[in-house]
Design a protein around this motif. Structure first.
Motif, PDB file in Angstrom:
ATOM      1  N   ARG A   1       0.847  -1.186   0.000  1.00 58.19           N
ATOM      2  CA  ARG A   1       0.000   0.000   0.000  1.00 58.19           C
ATOM      3  C   ARG A   1       0.888   1.244   0.000  1.00 58.19           C
ATOM      4  NH1 ARG A   1      -2.050  -2.318   4.830  1.00 58.19           N
ATOM      5  NH2 ARG A   1      -1.815  -0.333   5.906  1.00 58.19           N
ATOM      6  N   GLN A   2       0.297   2.379  -0.379  1.00 59.55           N
ATOM      7  CA  GLN A   2       1.065   3.625  -0.445  1.00 59.55           C
ATOM      8  C   GLN A   2       1.684   3.973   0.907  1.00 59.55           C
ATOM      9  OE1 GLN A   2      -0.675   6.923  -2.738  1.00 59.55           O
ATOM     10  NE2 GLN A   2      -0.173   8.249  -1.017  1.00 59.55           N
ATOM     11  N   SER A   3       0.910   3.779   1.994  1.00 66.29           N
ATOM     12  CA  SER A   3       1.423   4.120   3.330  1.00 66.29           C
ATOM     13  C   SER A   3       2.580   3.186   3.715  1.00 66.29           C
ATOM     14  CB  SER A   3       0.308   4.024   4.372  1.00 66.29           C
ATOM     15  OG  SER A   3      -0.233   2.710   4.401  1.00 66.29           O
ATOM     16  N   GLU A   4       2.487   1.924   3.285  1.00 68.48           N
ATOM     17  CA  GLU A   4       3.569   0.969   3.582  1.00 68.48           C
ATOM     18  C   GLU A   4       4.839   1.333   2.812  1.00 68.48           C
ATOM     19  OE1 GLU A   4       1.176  -3.199   4.425  1.00 68.48           O
ATOM     20  OE2 GLU A   4       1.285  -2.480   2.357  1.00 68.48           O
ATOM     21  N   ARG A   5       4.657   1.749   1.549  1.00 68.53           N
ATOM     22  CA  ARG A   5       5.830   2.153   0.749  1.00 68.53           C
ATOM     23  C   ARG A   5       6.493   3.392   1.364  1.00 68.53           C
ATOM     24  NH1 ARG A   5       6.131  -0.176  -4.283  1.00 68.53           N
ATOM     25  NH2 ARG A   5       7.272   1.464  -5.335  1.00 68.53           N
ATOM     26  N   ARG A   6       5.659   4.343   1.819  1.00 67.74           N
ATOM     27  CA  ARG A   6       6.207   5.565   2.398  1.00 67.74           C
ATOM     28  C   ARG A   6       7.029   5.249   3.646  1.00 67.74           C
ATOM     29  NH1 ARG A   6       6.147   9.388   6.127  1.00 67.74           N
ATOM     30  NH2 ARG A   6       5.916  11.577   5.551  1.00 67.74           N
ATOM     31  N   ARG A   7       6.443   4.396   4.506  1.00 63.08           N
ATOM     32  CA  ARG A   7       7.127   4.048   5.755  1.00 63.08           C
ATOM     33  C   ARG A   7       8.443   3.326   5.459  1.00 63.08           C
ATOM     34  NH1 ARG A   7       5.272  -0.675   9.816  1.00 63.08           N
ATOM     35  NH2 ARG A   7       6.783  -0.322  11.485  1.00 63.08           N
ATOM     36  N   ALA A   8       8.391   2.373   4.503  1.00 63.41           N
ATOM     37  CA  ALA A   8       9.603   1.602   4.168  1.00 63.41           C
ATOM     38  C   ALA A   8      10.666   2.509   3.566  1.00 63.41           C
ATOM     39  CB  ALA A   8       9.242   0.472   3.201  1.00 63.41           C
ATOM     40  N   TRP A   9      10.272   3.386   2.617  1.00 60.43           N
ATOM     41  CA  TRP A   9      11.255   4.248   1.944  1.00 60.43           C
ATOM     42  C   TRP A   9      11.967   5.140   2.955  1.00 60.43           C
ATOM     43  CZ3 TRP A   9      12.904   9.181   1.061  1.00 60.43           C
ATOM     44  CH2 TRP A   9      13.694   9.405  -0.076  1.00 60.43           C
ATOM     45  N   ARG A  10      11.204   5.742   3.877  1.00 58.27           N
ATOM     46  CA  ARG A  10      11.822   6.658   4.839  1.00 58.27           C
ATOM     47  C   ARG A  10      12.734   5.908   5.816  1.00 58.27           C
ATOM     48  NH1 ARG A  10       9.983  11.992   4.243  1.00 58.27           N
ATOM     49  NH2 ARG A  10      11.076  12.623   6.122  1.00 58.27           N
ATOM     50  N   ALA A  11      12.316   4.683   6.202  1.00 53.12           N
ATOM     51  CA  ALA A  11      13.162   3.888   7.110  1.00 53.12           C
ATOM     52  C   ALA A  11      14.455   3.468   6.408  1.00 53.12           C
ATOM     53  CB  ALA A  11      12.393   2.654   7.589  1.00 53.12           C
ATOM     54  N   ILE A  12      14.366   3.158   5.113  1.00 52.83           N
ATOM     55  CA  ILE A  12      15.555   2.783   4.337  1.00 52.83           C
ATOM     56  C   ILE A  12      16.482   3.992   4.197  1.00 52.83           C
ATOM     57  CG2 ILE A  12      16.318   2.183   1.986  1.00 52.83           C
ATOM     58  CD1 ILE A  12      13.682   0.407   1.882  1.00 52.83           C
ATOM     59  N   ALA A  13      15.903   5.135   3.814  1.00 53.69           N
ATOM     60  CA  ALA A  13      16.711   6.338   3.562  1.00 53.69           C
ATOM     61  C   ALA A  13      17.386   6.858   4.830  1.00 53.69           C
ATOM     62  CB  ALA A  13      15.840   7.429   2.938  1.00 53.69           C
ATOM     63  N   SER A  14      16.751   6.631   5.992  1.00 53.15           N
ATOM     64  CA  SER A  14      17.347   7.100   7.251  1.00 53.15           C
ATOM     65  C   SER A  14      18.343   6.092   7.815  1.00 53.15           C
ATOM     66  CB  SER A  14      16.246   7.345   8.287  1.00 53.15           C
ATOM     67  OG  SER A  14      15.664   6.097   8.668  1.00 53.15           O
ATOM     68  N   GLY A  15      18.363   4.878   7.236  1.00 55.85           N
ATOM     69  CA  GLY A  15      19.260   3.826   7.740  1.00 55.85           C
ATOM     70  C   GLY A  15      18.632   2.990   8.832  1.00 55.85           C
ATOM     71  N   GLN A  16      17.367   3.308   9.222  1.00 57.44           N
ATOM     72  CA  GLN A  16      16.731   2.566  10.323  1.00 57.44           C
ATOM     73  C   GLN A  16      16.349   1.147   9.889  1.00 57.44           C
ATOM     74  OE1 GLN A  16      12.962   1.980  11.043  1.00 57.44           O
ATOM     75  NE2 GLN A  16      13.756   0.772  12.746  1.00 57.44           N
ATOM     76  N   ALA A  17      16.002   0.969   8.604  1.00 61.23           N
ATOM     77  CA  ALA A  17      15.654  -0.368   8.094  1.00 61.23           C
ATOM     78  C   ALA A  17      16.940  -1.151   7.893  1.00 61.23           C
ATOM     79  CB  ALA A  17      14.902  -0.238   6.770  1.00 61.23           C
ATOM     80  N   GLN A  18      17.130  -2.191   8.721  1.00 60.39           N
ATOM     81  CA  GLN A  18      18.418  -2.905   8.672  1.00 60.39           C
ATOM     82  C   GLN A  18      18.480  -3.965   7.589  1.00 60.39           C
ATOM     83  OE1 GLN A  18      20.476  -3.534  12.700  1.00 60.39           O
ATOM     84  NE2 GLN A  18      21.577  -2.615  11.044  1.00 60.39           N
ATOM     85  N   VAL A  19      17.369  -4.678   7.385  1.00 57.17           N
ATOM     86  CA  VAL A  19      17.350  -5.710   6.335  1.00 57.17           C
ATOM     87  C   VAL A  19      16.107  -5.476   5.484  1.00 57.17           C
ATOM     88  CG1 VAL A  19      17.349  -8.179   5.801  1.00 57.17           C
ATOM     89  CG2 VAL A  19      18.498  -7.357   7.876  1.00 57.17           C
ATOM     90  N   VAL A  20      16.314  -5.379   4.179  1.00 56.79           N
ATOM     91  CA  VAL A  20      15.217  -5.146   3.237  1.00 56.79           C
ATOM     92  C   VAL A  20      15.149  -6.337   2.293  1.00 56.79           C
ATOM     93  CG1 VAL A  20      14.337  -3.622   1.409  1.00 56.79           C
ATOM     94  CG2 VAL A  20      15.569  -2.656   3.371  1.00 56.79           C
ATOM     95  N   VAL A  21      13.944  -6.853   2.082  1.00 57.36           N
ATOM     96  CA  VAL A  21      13.760  -7.908   1.082  1.00 57.36           C
ATOM     97  C   VAL A  21      12.810  -7.369   0.030  1.00 57.36           C
ATOM     98  CG1 VAL A  21      11.931  -9.038   2.428  1.00 57.36           C
ATOM     99  CG2 VAL A  21      13.069 -10.293   0.630  1.00 57.36           C
ATOM    100  N   GLY A  22      13.173  -7.545  -1.231  1.00 57.19           N
ATOM    101  CA  GLY A  22      12.313  -6.952  -2.242  1.00 57.19           C
ATOM    102  C   GLY A  22      12.562  -7.477  -3.632  1.00 57.19           C
ATOM    103  N   ALA A  23      11.709  -7.001  -4.542  1.00 61.46           N
ATOM    104  CA  ALA A  23      11.870  -7.288  -5.959  1.00 61.46           C
ATOM    105  C   ALA A  23      12.974  -6.386  -6.503  1.00 61.46           C
ATOM    106  CB  ALA A  23      10.543  -7.034  -6.657  1.00 61.46           C
TER     107      ALA A  23
END
Length: 723
Positions: free
Chosen positions: A275-297
């Motif tokens: 969902r759009q809200s999920e993408r927003r949350r993930a993108w900001r966590a990735i860009a800030s470095g808070q997202a430690q492990v990302v799995v994706g296409a």
């Protein structure tokens, strides 16, 4: 602080533009800004002037002011270099590559919360057909009004009407909630000696903070995932980010479960189903470095990780890592490039590595780590060929007697079977037995595929769908339409007729169209609620079903038809992968390969289990033909809604082809898929030695030509599709 800035805006038709930085505004290379363009306001990124030396510098008196700097971390310098490299290598506009890094526009807006809606369970006073359809398709899902309308296949107004009647209720969603942190010491696995050695080698490379490309080459069921999890654990301990690329979003759910068991929480998800809200949350966590492990296409590759320490490309041989529209990049190759630029290891994991990857190992550029046996004592399945010329199925059937007998035995033991056919739908062609009329897509030179589950005919190229008719549109005869050839739905019908008591699941991208549906399917198989799976290539990857003991390949020759450079390799990979679903637990597995070509190199290698011989023969064929990885291909694809314009532009490009030693140009010719989505298509193929600067030659060649605005000319470097 400079008073002017060069900005790359998200408009692929324009290059970088110069702007004035108003007094009091601070920008630096990488700053995400809002810039005026005519009456519009567009997102852009401030870039180094030195990266675009050919851009004309605009005088200070003609500059327009930047409007604002967006409250988001600047794009890191190594990512800007990767965007430049990708644009240069794949001959794409830099803005088109940049768009993939800024792939959540919502993340660039200021709101910290959004209002989403979900069903309350109430029923509307007046149930229209559209409302019923929306409620059925949306189910328990939650999202913005626009997202729910798209899921339900209705207009926004239908959803708004249901909200007014309290059929949907508002839910406030915080888009900045931090993600839980994975724990590298949560549940360390018991690894075999070979696995432990492989894991240590890769974990050491992570700790060394340097570029190190690995091929993790392990047979199906050897525990490659558990091994590279230890490299991920090393990255988490070093407080660095990890990206795991998967070829299909249907694979994310089983992966998330395995990850959660090992690290105590799920990783951050990135794919088109969010969902759009999920993408927003993930993108900001990735860009800030808070997202430690990302799995994706593959699209997760260009996100702005500030502190990337490892990329894993799982099922790295998969053709779906090559993007076929827009920027024609290959995620496997760009991942290696990102590792080189940012100085971290890249792990390519596969049971059937691509010849290009094996060649890099031979050249000493990649380190190879082999896991030659299955984990925990499980045996590789026995493989048996069924010659359809000497042992054919009954008339009107597609499952040969030896395979029927094997499934009978498995059913009696309460074990599971899998039948593989890489063809969605019921039948690839429907025609009228009375007048010979064939159903063809009005937008493409392709047959319409019958889907009996949804009572429709569909084009698998453009998505055009029509209801399945009862009578022939040409001669108006009723009951005259006949299905030609099998798809998975037709095989499922045959299975129902042969084993009426069996519980059957059809596993294709039509039925497992979201991670949630894939998870449901996996749970059903693991719980023993399914006896026989009928599936396409979607089922060949990554799934682990301990009670599945027989695999039948319905038509092993299907992928060998047509003139695709990689047809033999792809067929071999698919069948090895699907065979690898058998006998992964304590029970031994058996694989049956139905073929009309038992003497072909691919089929002989599969039945004999002689992987090395197959790769040797295929590699030598490529070497002799100077095909990749020994030579290079590039394609130029011309398309237009006007057939004459397309042909004329193709001839113009063909006539202007440069004469360069070591490079040959073939064509133009109508593409095998000569009409796609209503556009007429022509292709040229460039074949060159490794010494030729193919990109430079094409850039100069096309740069000197002009064509009408309705005509598109796309360049595909290192093509995977020749359609």
């Amino acid at each position: 602080m400079s008073s002017r800035a060069r900005v790359l805006i998200l408009n692929a038709a324009l290059g970088p533009l110069d702007y004035r930085v108003p007094h009091g505004m601070r920008v630096e290379p990488g700053s995400i800004v809002v810039a005026p363009l005519g009456p519009r306001q567009l997102i852009g990124v401030v870039w180094e002037e030195s990266s675009f030396p050919d851009t004309e510098t605009v005088g200070d008196n003609r500059l327009r002011n930047l409007i604002e700097v967006i409250d988001a971390p600047p794009l890191p310098e190594p990512l800007r270099r990767l965007i430049e490299w990708t644009a240069d290598y794949y001959l794409s506009p830099p803005a088109a590559v940049l768009r993939m890094a800024l792939s959540s526009m919502a993340a660039l807006e200021g709101a910290r919360t959004v209002i989403e809606y979900k069903a309350t369970g109430a029923v509307p006073d007046r149930m229209t057909e559209q409302r019923a359809q929306a409620l059925e398709r949306i189910g328990e899902r939650q999202g913005l009004i626009r997202e729910l309308a798209m899921i339900g296949g209705v207009s926004d107004a239908v959803i708004r009407g249901l909200i007014k009647q309290d059929i949907f209720e508002a839910v406030e969603v915080s888009v900045d909630t931090p993600f839980p942190m994975p724990d590298p010491d949560h549940a360390p696995p018991a690894l075999s000696e070979a696995q432990r050695s492989a894991a240590n080698q890769m974990a050491d490379a992570v700790r060394a903070h340097d570029f190190a490309p690995f091929l993790l080459d392990g047979v199906t069921g050897s525990g490659k995932t558990e091994v590279y999890f230890e490299a991920i654990a090393a990255a988490i301990r070093a407080d660095r980010q990890t990206l795991v690329l998967l070829p299909e979003i249907a694979l994310t759910e089983p992966f998330l479960e395995r990850f959660e068991k090992r690290f105590g929480t799920v990783p951050v998800n990135w794919h088109s189903g969010l969902r759009q809200s999920e993408r927003r949350r993930a993108w900001r966590a990735i860009a800030s470095g808070q997202a430690q492990v990302v799995v994706g296409a593959r699209s997760a590759l260009f996100l702005p990780y500030p502190n990337l320490g490892l990329i894993v490309v799982d099922e790295a041989h998969e053709a779906s890592f090559k993007q076929e529209e827009g920027v024609h990049y290959h995620a496997r190759d760009v991942a290696v490039m990102r590792g080189l630029m940012e100085k971290f290891p890249v792990i390519l994991a596969s049971a059937t590595p691509a010849i290009e990857t094996r060649h890099q190992v031979e050249l000493g550029r990649y380190a190879e780590i082999k896991l030659p046996s299955r984990f925990g004592g499980a045996e590789m399945p026995a493989i048996e060929g069924i010659n359809l010329l000497t042992d054919p199925p009954e008339r009107g059937r597609w499952i040969a007697p030896p395979l029927v007998k094997a499934i009978d035995e498995v059913m009696a033991k309460g074990e599971q079977s899998l039948l593989f056919l890489n063809r969605r739908g019921y039948a690839p062609l429907t025609l009228c037995r009375h007048c010979g009329y064939r159903f063809q897509c009005p937008n493409c030179t392709a047959w319409m595929v019958e889907h009996r589950l949804t009572h429709r005919l569909a084009c698998h190229h453009c998505g055009h769908v029509v209801p399945a008719p009862r009578r022939c549109p040409e001669c108006k005869e009723e009951e005259s339409l006949v299905a030609c050839g099998p798809g998975v739905e037709r095989i499922a019908d045959e299975v129902k007729a042969l084993w009426p008591q069996a519980r059957i699941a059809i596993a294709t991208s039509d039925t497992l169209h979201s991670p949630a549906r894939a998870a449901e399917f996996v749970k059903s198989v693991e719980a023993g609620d399914i006896d026989i799976i009928v599936g396409t290539q979607l089922i060949t990857k990554g799934y682990h079903f301990p009670n599945l003991t027989v695999v039948g390949v319905i038509d092993a020759d299907l992928g060998l038809e047509g003139g695709d450079l990689r047809a033999a390799e792809r067929t071999f990979q698919q069948i090895v992968q699907v065979a690898g679903r058998a006998g992964r637990g304590e029970k031994p597995g058996k694989v049956f390969i139905q073929t009309r070509m038992p003497e072909s190199e691919v089929i002989k290698a599969l039945i004999d289990g002689d992987t090395e011989r197959f790769y040797w023969v295929e590699t030598e064929n490529r070497r002799r033909a100077n095909a990749p990885p020994f030579g290079r291909f590039a394609a130029i694809i011309i398309s237009s809604e006007d057939a004459d314009e397309a042909a004329q532009t193709a001839r113009l490009i063909g006539k202007s082809a440069p004469v360069i030693e070591g490079m040959r140009v073939y064509g133009p010719a109508p593409a095998p898929l000569s009409v796609l989505r209503g556009r007429h298509r022509h292709r040229l193929l460039i074949h060159a030695t490794r010494q030729v600067d193919v990109q430079g030659a094409i850039r100069e060649w096309l740069g000197n030509l002009a064509w009408k605005s309705g005509t598109r000319v796309a360049v595909d470097i290192d093509p995977y599709s020749f359609m």
